[in-house]
Design an enzyme around this catalytic site. Structure first.
Site, PDB file in Angstrom:
ATOM      1  N   LYS A 205      49.831  53.636  52.285  1.00  0.00           N
ATOM      2  CA  LYS A 205      50.154  53.249  51.182  1.00  0.00           C
ATOM      3  C   LYS A 205      51.709  53.257  50.675  1.00  0.00           C
ATOM      4  O   LYS A 205      52.274  52.332  50.035  1.00  0.00           O
ATOM      5  CB  LYS A 205      49.316  54.078  49.990  1.00  0.00           C
ATOM      6  CG  LYS A 205      49.613  53.472  48.439  1.00  0.00           C
ATOM      7  CD  LYS A 205      48.615  54.226  47.721  1.00  0.00           C
ATOM      8  CE  LYS A 205      48.948  54.159  46.152  1.00  0.00           C
ATOM      9  NZ  LYS A 205      48.063  54.955  45.070  1.00  0.00           N
ATOM     10  N   GLU A 211      53.310  61.464  59.321  1.00  0.00           N
ATOM     11  CA  GLU A 211      52.489  61.352  60.501  1.00  0.00           C
ATOM     12  C   GLU A 211      52.529  59.745  60.847  1.00  0.00           C
ATOM     13  O   GLU A 211      52.686  59.530  62.020  1.00  0.00           O
ATOM     14  CB  GLU A 211      51.291  61.724  60.232  1.00  0.00           C
ATOM     15  CG  GLU A 211      50.893  63.178  60.068  1.00  0.00           C
ATOM     16  CD  GLU A 211      51.061  63.569  58.574  1.00  0.00           C
ATOM     17  OE1 GLU A 211      51.822  62.984  57.789  1.00  0.00           O
ATOM     18  OE2 GLU A 211      50.613  64.821  58.160  1.00  0.00           O
ATOM     19  N   GLY A 265      44.914  56.172  47.485  1.00  0.00           N
ATOM     20  CA  GLY A 265      44.816  56.217  48.826  1.00  0.00           C
ATOM     21  C   GLY A 265      43.192  56.179  49.394  1.00  0.00           C
ATOM     22  O   GLY A 265      42.730  55.587  50.163  1.00  0.00           O
ATOM     23  N   ARG A 266      42.430  57.173  48.748  1.00  0.00           N
ATOM     24  CA  ARG A 266      41.288  57.668  49.072  1.00  0.00           C
ATOM     25  C   ARG A 266      40.149  56.574  48.534  1.00  0.00           C
ATOM     26  O   ARG A 266      38.857  56.726  48.741  1.00  0.00           O
ATOM     27  CB  ARG A 266      40.879  58.970  48.756  1.00  0.00           C
ATOM     28  CG  ARG A 266      41.031  59.445  47.170  1.00  0.00           C
ATOM     29  CD  ARG A 266      40.973  61.072  46.925  1.00  0.00           C
ATOM     30  NE  ARG A 266      41.285  61.440  45.804  1.00  0.00           N
ATOM     31  CZ  ARG A 266      42.539  61.696  45.239  1.00  0.00           C
ATOM     32  NH1 ARG A 266      43.456  61.482  46.374  1.00  0.00           N
ATOM     33  NH2 ARG A 266      42.594  61.848  44.229  1.00  0.00           N
ATOM     34  N   GLU A 351      40.139  65.975  47.507  1.00  0.00           N
ATOM     35  CA  GLU A 351      41.236  65.641  47.026  1.00  0.00           C
ATOM     36  C   GLU A 351      41.189  65.449  45.831  1.00  0.00           C
ATOM     37  O   GLU A 351      41.951  65.441  44.583  1.00  0.00           O
ATOM     38  CB  GLU A 351      41.823  64.552  48.038  1.00  0.00           C
ATOM     39  CG  GLU A 351      43.387  64.270  47.972  1.00  0.00           C
ATOM     40  CD  GLU A 351      43.909  63.380  48.882  1.00  0.00           C
ATOM     41  OE1 GLU A 351      44.665  64.033  49.902  1.00  0.00           O
ATOM     42  OE2 GLU A 351      43.915  62.195  49.063  1.00  0.00           O
ATOM     43  N   HIS A 382      20.411  72.029  65.102  1.00  0.00           N
ATOM     44  CA  HIS A 382      20.953  73.052  66.377  1.00  0.00           C
ATOM     45  C   HIS A 382      21.957  73.915  66.317  1.00  0.00           C
ATOM     46  O   HIS A 382      22.624  74.221  67.429  1.00  0.00           O
ATOM     47  CB  HIS A 382      20.645  72.285  67.647  1.00  0.00           C
ATOM     48  CG  HIS A 382      19.442  71.737  67.713  1.00  0.00           C
ATOM     49  ND1 HIS A 382      18.184  71.922  68.327  1.00  0.00           N
ATOM     50  CD2 HIS A 382      18.997  70.374  67.327  1.00  0.00           C
ATOM     51  CE1 HIS A 382      17.097  71.279  68.081  1.00  0.00           C
ATOM     52  NE2 HIS A 382      17.622  70.102  67.628  1.00  0.00           N
ATOM     53  N   LYS A 510      54.034  69.600  52.397  1.00  0.00           N
ATOM     54  CA  LYS A 510      54.805  68.578  53.221  1.00  0.00           C
ATOM     55  C   LYS A 510      56.180  68.796  53.075  1.00  0.00           C
ATOM     56  O   LYS A 510      57.320  68.655  53.780  1.00  0.00           O
ATOM     57  CB  LYS A 510      54.712  67.038  52.533  1.00  0.00           C
ATOM     58  CG  LYS A 510      53.380  66.437  52.586  1.00  0.00           C
ATOM     59  CD  LYS A 510      53.289  65.154  51.941  1.00  0.00           C
ATOM     60  CE  LYS A 510      51.809  64.427  52.008  1.00  0.00           C
ATOM     61  NZ  LYS A 510      51.768  63.336  51.052  1.00  0.00           N
TER      62      LYS A 510
END
Ligand code: F6P
Length: 546
Positions: A205, A211, A265-266, A351, A382, A510
């Site tokens: 965005k 990253e 973004g999400r 978030e 399990h 950050k």
């Protein structure tokens, strides 16, 4: 002034205390109509919420809370394009991305739908061309592999949806998702790929995320190293709101698909960030995903609060988080292709609602978002279900299940379904000491051993679950499912009085990482402003590297 939730809490707590002597097991025994009373459907999707610690009175009180908190007005403000994300001064309009072209959605008095339709039309042309070979690599090869480089909302949504809709790929290219700045991620991905046949999507965005920019540069070097600098343009496209930064990176504007600051973004998988999904499953299926979400949007807007699927899920979450004090919420898809759904929901929920101040900046007086976690069943059974059944914390959980699988392989699906239903039954019923003892007696164990063993075999039960049952995991169903959780998170944010649409909490790490990078890279000593532990770790790191 106390919030609607604070005002309602004493009454809700008193009600909790009044019903806490009743078990769900007893409630089901007493009321043959309980399943019918506590369910809501939308098309072929059913939410069964009867296995909760609730009565009709509970639901009435919770719906009254939603009314008092102004959920309907806030919802309408969101859909109307008001700048409800107040800290970033932005509208919140991911819902516009799934509206029809002819609709009108105003942001600052401007209809944004023509822009939305324009990007979708450009995506469709690009997607079709990549899938049918109209757009090829620099040496004329059809793309066999597409690598999406992005993180957070620019990764989790498209990755989750691509996995979920694998049966709809219909011969499209193989999709890969690289997110982590750990070089292992891109190295392991590229190892098996042929640069001549690989297309990269750089999805960010902001187009500043470390990253993504680091991975994108490595991918660029990989292409230019193998095919020459001139080949780069043919092997890259981008998705971003920051068109200027994209062009600095060297991606031509005809290869950029934009979105807008009113899409968080999400919440962005519905537009250009969904490009890898559309490439993976074809544009028609991508549109079906949007249509499914739009159906849930209409339900959210039109259904009365007490019959409104996202509102009900939200209120049950408030009930357990704020009235019972349960700290976590599990999402357990009995649907292997939803394996990344819990991870996707972690960003969506945590978030959005992992906030400590209200809209006016004062500390919240109540707990806010729970810890969200989960894994597909039956695998989780399990691993961690032991704790859900017998641990000291109560963990409300959502079970998700399709009636019709994509593969009818012997009795796989019957076993999956039986396990899913059995788990919610077991969590609700539990097993009393008398029942555990009777079982051991039937197995003819000596009395002494029975007495020693029986307490270990007791299940407290009365553990709450929702079951979301749908016909099959197809694009429209997935669209409804994602939008369901988006709106659930929204409603909870309204009741907590927080801004669900910013994410300042990710900034400090950050900033400090940028400040530390020169010391880690060996360009300078850690600063005196760093604490002793951090300085010590940097020194130990350098010592280990020799
Ligand atoms: O660090 C969190 C975050 O800002 C998320 O909100 C976002 O989805 C992600 O990073 C990626 O951001 P971008 O798409 O701008 O690269």
């Amino acid at each position: 002034m106390p919030s609607a939730l604070e005002a309602a809490l004493p009454g809700l707590i008193a009600h909790r205390d009044a019903i806490s002597g009743q078990t769900m097991r007893q409630m089901f025994a007493d009321d043959a109509g309980r399943f019918a009373a506590f369910q809501v459907g939308l098309g072929d999707m059913l939410l069964d919420y009867s296995k909760n610690r609730i009565t009709a009175e509970t639901m009435a009180a919770l719906v009254a809370l939603a009314e008092e908190a102004g959920v309907a007005a806030r919802r309408d403000a969101m859909f109307a394009g008001e700048a409800i994300n107040i800290t970033e001064k932005r509208a919140v309009l991911h819902t516009a991305l799934r509206r029809r072209a002819g609709d009108t959605v105003l942001v600052d008095d401007r209809n944004v739908m023509p822009d939305v339709s324009d990007v979708l039309a450009r995506m469709e042309a690009f997607v079709d061309a990549v899938r049918d070979g109209g757009i090829v690599g620099s040496a004329g090869h059809k793309f066999t592999d597409v690598v999406n480089i992005g993180i957070g909302g620019s990764d989790l949504g498209p990755y989750m949806v691509t996995l979920a809709l694998a049966p709809f790929a219909g011969g499209g290219p193989r999709m890969h998702y690289v997110s982590n700045v750990d070089g292992a991620h891109i190295a392991d991905t590229l190892k098996h790929l042929d640069p001549r046949k690989t297309l990269f999507i750089v999805a960010s965005k902001t187009f500043t995320t470390t990253e993504t920019m680091t991975n994108a540069q490595t991918a660029r070097d990989w292409i230019s190293g193998a095919l020459g600098e001139a080949a780069v343009g043919a092997h890259f496209c981008a998705v971003s709101t920051a068109l200027d930064r994209v062009s600095e990176f060297g991606i031509g504007l005809d290869r950029v698909f934009g979105f807008w600051d009113w899409v968080g973004g999400r919440y962005s998988v519905w537009g250009a960030i969904g490009l890898p999904v559309a490439i993976a499953v074809g544009f028609e299926n991508f549109e079906a995903l949007l249509d499914g979400a739009a159906e849930m949007d209409r339900h959210f807007v039109e259904a009365p609060l007490g019959e409104n699927m996202p509102v009900i899920l939200a209120l049950l979450g408030i009930w357990y988080r704020n009235v019972w004090g349960f700290p976590t919420h599990a999402v357990l898809p009995y649907d292997q292709r939803l394996s990344r759904f819990p991870a996707y929901l972690q960003q969506l929920d945590m978030e959005s609602n992992g906030k400590g101040v209200t809209l006016d900046g004062t500390p919240v007086a109540t707990s806010t978002g729970p810890i969200v976690w989960g894994e597909p069943g039956t695998n989780g059974q399990h691993a961690f279900y032991q704790l859900i059944h017998q641990g000291t914390d109560v963990i409300p959980a959502d079970f998700l299940l399709a009636a019709v699988p994509h593969e009818e392989l012997s009795d796989h699906h019957a076993k999956l379904v039986a396990n899913c239903f059995a788990q919610t039954e077991a969590l609700m019923k539990g097993k009393t000491l008398a029942e555990a003892t009777a079982e051991l007696e039937a197995a003819k164990l000596p009395a002494e051993e029975i007495a020693a063993l029986a307490p270990h075999k007791v299940f407290p039960g009365n553990r709450p679950t929702n079951t979301i049952l749908y016909r099959t995991l197809d694009p429209a169903t997935l669209g409804r499912l994602i939008a369901l959780y988006e709106h659930k998170v929204f409603v909870q944010g309204v009741i907590w009085g927080i801004n669900s649409f910013d994410q300042w909490g990710v900034e400090l790490g950050k900033q400090l990482a940028s400040a530390l990078l020169p010391a880690v890279a060996g360009a300078r000593e850690p600063g005196a402003d760093q604490d002793a532990s951090t300085r010590g770790l940097v020194a130990a790191f350098h010592a280990l590297r020799g």
